[in-house]
Design a protein around this motif. Structure first.
Motif, short mmCIF file in Angstrom:
data_model
loop_
_atom_site.label_atom_id
_atom_site.label_comp_id
_atom_site.label_asym_id
_atom_site.label_seq_id
_atom_site.Cartn_x
_atom_site.Cartn_y
_atom_site.Cartn_z
N LYS A 64 43.10 40.21 39.94
CA LYS A 64 42.42 40.93 39.15
C LYS A 64 42.65 41.09 38.39
CE LYS A 64 39.90 44.66 40.15
NZ LYS A 64 39.00 45.93 41.82
N SER A 67 43.00 38.74 35.21
CA SER A 67 41.35 37.87 34.86
C SER A 67 40.47 38.58 34.15
CB SER A 67 40.88 37.45 36.18
OG SER A 67 40.49 39.45 37.12
N TYR A 68 41.23 39.84 33.98
CA TYR A 68 40.99 39.90 32.92
C TYR A 68 40.79 39.63 30.96
CZ TYR A 68 38.35 43.79 35.21
OH TYR A 68 38.19 44.43 36.35
N SER A 71 40.47 35.00 31.86
CA SER A 71 39.42 34.51 32.36
C SER A 71 38.84 33.06 32.73
CB SER A 71 38.17 35.63 32.12
OG SER A 71 37.93 35.51 30.75
N GLU A 72 39.09 32.67 31.74
CA GLU A 72 38.92 30.91 31.60
C GLU A 72 39.93 30.32 32.41
OE1 GLU A 72 38.92 29.10 27.30
OE2 GLU A 72 37.69 30.97 26.67
N PRO A 75 40.61 33.25 37.55
CA PRO A 75 38.81 33.86 38.38
C PRO A 75 39.19 35.18 38.76
CG PRO A 75 39.37 31.88 38.99
CD PRO A 75 40.52 31.97 38.56
N GLU A 76 38.13 35.45 39.08
CA GLU A 76 38.50 37.41 39.55
C GLU A 76 39.05 37.33 41.09
OE1 GLU A 76 37.00 41.91 39.46
OE2 GLU A 76 36.17 40.53 38.23
#
Length: 167
Positions: A64, A67-68, A71-72, A75-76
């Motif tokens: 989580k 992913s910030y 993000s590519e 994934p969250e």
């Protein structure tokens, strides 16, 4: 959550043509009132995690947060992921042995040390480490030190290498 100890003896990890052998792999988990402690130890690797966390949510909490920033690539996670607070360390006597099974083009020398902390409530990630030598395909870096810290607004990342070459 998981509490106790498990030991695997004469462990073989096979990926395609590559095989990795460990004499033993020991998982230990202790839960106290205000802190948990988990360690995974083998003849080549030591990983420790301590803090306020649920073992079964460690991967999702880390994913989580990462992913910030990526993000590519990361994934969250779906569903609820609780905020957790923990420190971690990874030490590998010979990380090349493990990494080469999964990424044969990546070489990492002996003496890898990475430490860090994740505080989900404060939305803070810190990471530091030392890697004596790393090579990926024709890129080579020696005596690498990593220092980074950040929150959800951004990440400060410092990487220093004494030598960086491309063949």
């Amino acid at each position: 959550d998981i509490v106790g100890q498990a030991a695997l003896k004469e462990l073989l990890l096979v990926s395609g043509q590559d095989t990795l052998s460990y004499d033993s792999l020991v998982f230990n988990s202790v839960r106290e009132v205000l802190e948990n402690f988990v360690s995974i130890t083998s003849n080549n690797l030591r990983v420790t995690v301590n803090g306020l966390f649920f073992i079964d949510e460690l991967v999702n909490s880390t994913q989580k947060y990462l992913s910030y920033y990526m993000s590519e690539y990361i994934p969250e996670p779906t569903g609820y992921t609780p905020d957790q607070q923990f420190d971690f360390s990874i030490e590998a006597a010979d990380p090349d042995e493990l990494v080469s099974v999964f990424l044969p083009q990546l070489r990492i020398s002996q003496g890898l040390k990475i430490m860090g902390s994740l505080d989900g409530a404060a939305q803070r990630l810190e990471l530091s480490g030392n890697i004596p030598f790393i090579q990926y395909k024709n890129l080579l870096a020696k005596n690498i030190s990593i220092n980074s810290s950040g929150d959800l607004s951004g990440m400060n990342f410092s990487l220093h290498a004494n030598q960086f070459t491309s063949n």
